[in-house]
Design an enzyme around this catalytic site. Structure first.
Site, PDB file in Angstrom:
ATOM      1  CD  GLU A 147       2.379   0.701  -3.611  1.00 51.15           C
ATOM      2  OE1 GLU A 147       2.520   1.103  -4.898  1.00 51.15           O
ATOM      3  OE2 GLU A 147       2.557   1.973  -3.111  1.00 51.15           O
ATOM      4  CD  GLU A 210      -2.591   6.169  -4.866  1.00 55.98           C
ATOM      5  OE1 GLU A 210      -2.167   5.989  -3.877  1.00 55.98           O
ATOM      6  OE2 GLU A 210      -1.767   6.224  -5.780  1.00 55.98           O
TER       7      GLU A 210
HETATM    8 ZN   LIG Z   1      -0.932   4.168  -4.380  1.00 58.31          ZN
END
Ligand SMILES: [Zn+2]
Length: 282
Positions: A147, A210
């Site tokens: 994160e 991601e």
């Molecule tokens: Zn993520």
């Protein structure tokens, strides 16, 4: 939209798209470490200001956990990552991408949500639901590292910049002055769900982002002295919990757990060697 507009829009998108040529485009930045060129039309200070306001709203509107022990654990893991990221960039004589962050941590009391996020500028939230997936501090560090990596790589700015182009078209002056995003956030007001959407928090970032956050997250956890092999176990646990419910990768921008596990497994041995702990765990 008439033809002239279409042509202008295409020309504009073409200009923006030429990020990689490195010419005359003041609207691109480079992601630290991966050195990927990214679109960046909005000032970071502007995005952070909105993120901080949103964080205050989240704190007011959601039920925060009163489990002090776990919150302290989260803060300790976070602080260790904070320090390691800063020391890494300092020692490499590079600008610390977190120099203007105002780190803060909350634990949201919701066992159903298996998630965590980090808003631009270092405002972090962990949901109690993800604790059954993280299990230990190494797992927690893996999730928080991921994160934090989104924030360090300024993925929200990139995403907001892209959506400004796609939704608002050629009003470059408006974008440059920040007018467009002001209107967007005025429309969503203090609506927490709406604002989380603006920052891309309610659904995954693009696949490229991601995977970049997975990679950078491993580096940050490794620098902070955590056992990054735990990250694979997290995705295995996540897979088990989601059994039968996982959306096939081609339907979502999120990489599937399997693909994720493969990449992590490939990166871990290199990262352990190349990014050894800056801080040793006491
Ligand atoms: Zn993520």
């Amino acid at each position: 939209m008439n033809d002239t507009n279409n042509i202008n829009r295409r020309k504009f998108l073409g200009l923006i798209g030429c990020c990689t040529c490195g010419l005359i485009i003041p609207s691109c930045t480079t992601v630290p470490i991966t050195e990927r060129r990214q679109l960046s039309l909005l000032p970071e200070s502007y995005i952070n200001k909105h993120a901080f306001r949103l964080y205050e709203n989240v704190k007011r509107k959601t039920k925060l956990s009163d489990n002090k022990k776990i919150l302290t654990e989260i803060e300790n893991v976070g602080r260790r990552i904070e320090e390691s990221v800063s020391s890494y960039f300092d020692s490499a004589n590079k600008k610390d991408p977190t120099y203007n962050f105002q780190w803060e941590y909350i634990l949201i009391d919701n066992d159903k949500i298996k998630n965590a996020w980090c808003l631009p500028g270092g405002k972090i939230a962990v949901y109690t639901g993800i604790l059954e997936v993280t299990k230990n501090i190494h797992g927690l560090a893996a999730v928080m590292g991921h994160e934090i990596a989104h924030a360090v790589a300024k993925h929200s700015i990139e995403r907001a910049s892209r959506s400004l182009i796609l939704n608002i078209g050629t009003t470059a002056a408006d974008i440059a002055s920040g007018g467009a995003i002001t209107r967007t956030s005025r429309a969503t007001g203090v609506d927490v769900a709406g604002m989380l959407r603006t920052f891309g928090i309610d659904n995954p970032f693009g696949r490229k982002q991601e995977s970049e956050a997975d990679y950078l997250g491993l580096i940050f956890s490794s620098l902070a002295g955590y056992d990054i092999r735990e990250s694979v176990k997290i995705w295995e646990r996540m897979q088990k919990l989601n059994k039968g419910q996982e959306i096939p990768e081609w339907m979502s921008t999120h990489p599937s757990s399997k693909r994720r596990i493969n990449s992590l497994t490939k990166w871990i041995p290199e990262i352990i060697v190349e990014y050894p702990p800056i801080n040793k765990i006491n």
